[in-house]
Design an enzyme around this catalytic site. Structure first.
Site, short mmCIF file in Angstrom:
data_model
loop_
_atom_site.label_atom_id
_atom_site.label_comp_id
_atom_site.label_asym_id
_atom_site.label_seq_id
_atom_site.Cartn_x
_atom_site.Cartn_y
_atom_site.Cartn_z
N THR A 1 0.82 -1.21 0.00
CA THR A 1 0.00 0.00 0.00
C THR A 1 0.86 1.26 0.00
O THR A 1 1.99 1.25 0.50
CB THR A 1 -0.90 -0.01 1.26
OG1 THR A 1 -1.51 1.27 1.41
CG2 THR A 1 -0.09 -0.28 2.54
N ASP A 2 0.27 2.36 -0.47
CA ASP A 2 0.98 3.65 -0.41
C ASP A 2 1.06 4.18 1.03
O ASP A 2 1.82 5.10 1.31
CB ASP A 2 0.32 4.69 -1.33
CG ASP A 2 -1.13 4.99 -0.99
OD1 ASP A 2 -1.69 4.38 -0.05
OD2 ASP A 2 -1.72 5.87 -1.66
N GLU A 3 0.26 3.59 1.94
CA GLU A 3 0.23 4.11 3.32
C GLU A 3 1.56 3.91 4.04
O GLU A 3 1.81 4.55 5.06
CB GLU A 3 -0.91 3.48 4.13
CG GLU A 3 -2.25 3.79 3.52
CD GLU A 3 -3.43 3.61 4.48
OE1 GLU A 3 -3.21 3.41 5.68
OE2 GLU A 3 -4.57 3.66 3.99
N LYS B 1 2.12 -3.33 7.36
CA LYS B 1 2.42 -3.52 5.93
C LYS B 1 3.86 -3.12 5.63
O LYS B 1 4.55 -3.77 4.84
CB LYS B 1 1.45 -2.69 5.07
CG LYS B 1 0.00 -3.18 5.07
CD LYS B 1 -0.17 -4.58 4.45
CE LYS B 1 0.07 -4.62 2.96
NZ LYS B 1 -0.30 -5.95 2.39
N TYR C 1 -1.99 -0.51 10.97
CA TYR C 1 -2.10 -1.18 9.67
C TYR C 1 -0.89 -0.89 8.79
O TYR C 1 -0.22 -1.81 8.30
CB TYR C 1 -3.39 -0.74 8.95
CG TYR C 1 -3.38 -1.06 7.46
CD1 TYR C 1 -3.43 -2.37 7.00
CD2 TYR C 1 -3.28 -0.04 6.51
CE1 TYR C 1 -3.40 -2.66 5.64
CE2 TYR C 1 -3.26 -0.31 5.15
CZ TYR C 1 -3.31 -1.63 4.72
OH TYR C 1 -3.27 -1.91 3.37
#
Ligand code: NAD
Ligand code: DAU
Length: 357
Positions: free
Chosen positions: A136-138, A165, A161
């Site tokens: 993810t970009d997060e 990741k 989260y």
């Protein structure tokens, strides 16, 4: 002729099911879908491929190393696309344990099972094998008013989260660097489209609106996300898995930056057109401002130059076309939504294909 086998983890989820539907329709791969079926796993999203001879489902937890070892031995796959994860930021804030377990420990178990299998292969099969980690970009944290996330942006995850990741991304990278294990990683922006669990912004708003419930907007609604239609992500994943350069990272995003308020207002306008309220009032009257998400990232935006230049990927949908398709899908598939809301989706396979042994 035998079809080459591809393992997909998390295939009963939102993005995994879109990817499996795409690969069954448009490729030659035999797919083994490895999914624990948590609350987010829904086999009803795969009803169109459930009877295809190139589709196999196995209910397995990616933390279960012996089960994974047996599966690699049984199917001898050419590759793995790893999507299984706990994926919802709000849930990670309220209960981070499952995120640490699945996203970190589970990725570790899967990497080790895959590496053990890979090391047992002959040179030709070894050279053809690859492990694609979907992220993810997060992991890059939060942007200010300007700038874009590139593949070299420093990691700065802010939620349980995104931290979990980020940890999994680092494991995958280290397995390549240390063991020469053949990996590619993708980091994608916010997806939307059919079959997304109605806990995420877009399906939640559609479901609440048509149910006449409030539309809860965190804070001022001025946080920005970069939206990508899920089938465009699935096409990008296929390209990277089949043609991406080993050891590389590819960012995936749709150049569709919107504030949350813009998203909700657009959804309300589409619903006014496609399913007007019985009392004739506009859906936007249901908007309600609620307490902000703790640590809420302000802005995400992806620079997708690399995947465009190297693999000629470009999204087919823009936000207007993608969102219209999405709203129409939820209006046309009220049974899918009703089964999710009632919990009946958990029994879908037993009901349709007989109880599992
Ligand atoms: P999802 O929550 O809809 O689906 C996750 C799937 O993983 C479910 O089918 C669930 O049953 C399965 N799963 C969870 N724990 C498992 C375990 N221990 N063993 C086996 N299966 C397990 O998630 P999604 O939105 O489809 O996201 C898929 C992947 O893409 C995730 O890795 C996520 O981090 C990443 N991602 C998502 C988005 C997005 O906008 N949704 C954007 C970028 C990246
Ligand atoms: O950027 C990629 C990520 O996008 C993925 O890695 C995650 O798996 C996926 O869930 C998504 O994370 P977000 O936190 O951005 O998505 P979510 O749909 O939960 O929220 C989108 C924005 O909308 C965010 O700014 C919070 C806000 N929001 C969300 C909900 C559920 C609201 O204002 N109200 C809500 O009820």
């Amino acid at each position: 002729m035998a079809h080459p086998t591809l393992f997909i983890t998390g295939g009963a989820g939102f993005i995994g099911s879109a990817l499996i539907r795409l690969l069954i329709a448009e490729s030659d791969w035999r797919i083994v879908n490895i999914d624990k079926l948590t609350y987010a796993g829904n086999l009803e999203s795969l009803s169109s491929v459930a009877n295809d001879p190139r589709y196999v489902f196995r209910q397995i937890d990616i933390c279960d190393r012996p089960a994974l070892d047996a599966l690699f031995a049984e199917f001898q796959p050419t590759g793995v696309i790893h999507l299984a994860a706990e994926s919802h930021v709000d849930r990670s804030i309220h209960g981070p344990g499952d995120f640490i377990q699945t996203n970190i420990t589970g990725t570790f178990a899967l990497l080790e099972a895959a590496r053990g299998y890979w090391m047992s292969l002959d040179d030709t099969a070894k050279a053809g094998f690859r492990f694609h980690h979907v992220s993810t970009d997060e992991v890059y944290g939060s942007l200010g008013d300007t700038g874009l996330f590139t593949e070299t942006t420093a990691y700065q995850p802010n939620s349980p989260y995104s931290a979990s990741k980020a940890a999994s991304d680092h494991l995958v990278r280290a397995w390549h660097h240390t063991y020469g294990f053949p990996v590619v990683t993708t980091n994608c922006s916010n997806n939307y489209g059919p079959c997304q669990f109605p806990e995420k912004l877009i399906p939640l708003m559609i479901h609440n609106a048509v149910s006449g419930k409030p539309l809860p907007i965190y804070g001022k609604g001025d946080n920005i996300r970069d939206w990508l239609y899920v089938d465009d992500h699935a096409r990008a994943l296929r390209l990277v898995f089949e043609q991406g350069k080993l050891g590389e990272v590819y960012n995936i995003g749709g150049h569709n930056e919107k504030t949350n308020l813009e998203v909700v207002d657009t959804l309300c306008a589409l619903l006014d057109e496609l399913k007007p309220r019985a009392d004739g009032k506009p859906y936007r009257e249901l908007k309600t401002y609620v307490a902000d998400r703790p640590g809420h990232d302000k802005r995400y935006a992806i620079d997708a130059t690399k995947i465009g230049a190297e693999l000629a990927w470009t999204p087919q949908e823009n936000f207007e076309t993608g969102l219209r398709k999405t709203v129409q899908w939820y209006l046309d598939n009220t049974e899918w939504v009703a089964h999710v809301v009632s919990g009946e989706y958990r029994n879908w396979m037993d009901t349709n294909y007989g109880a599992r042994t």
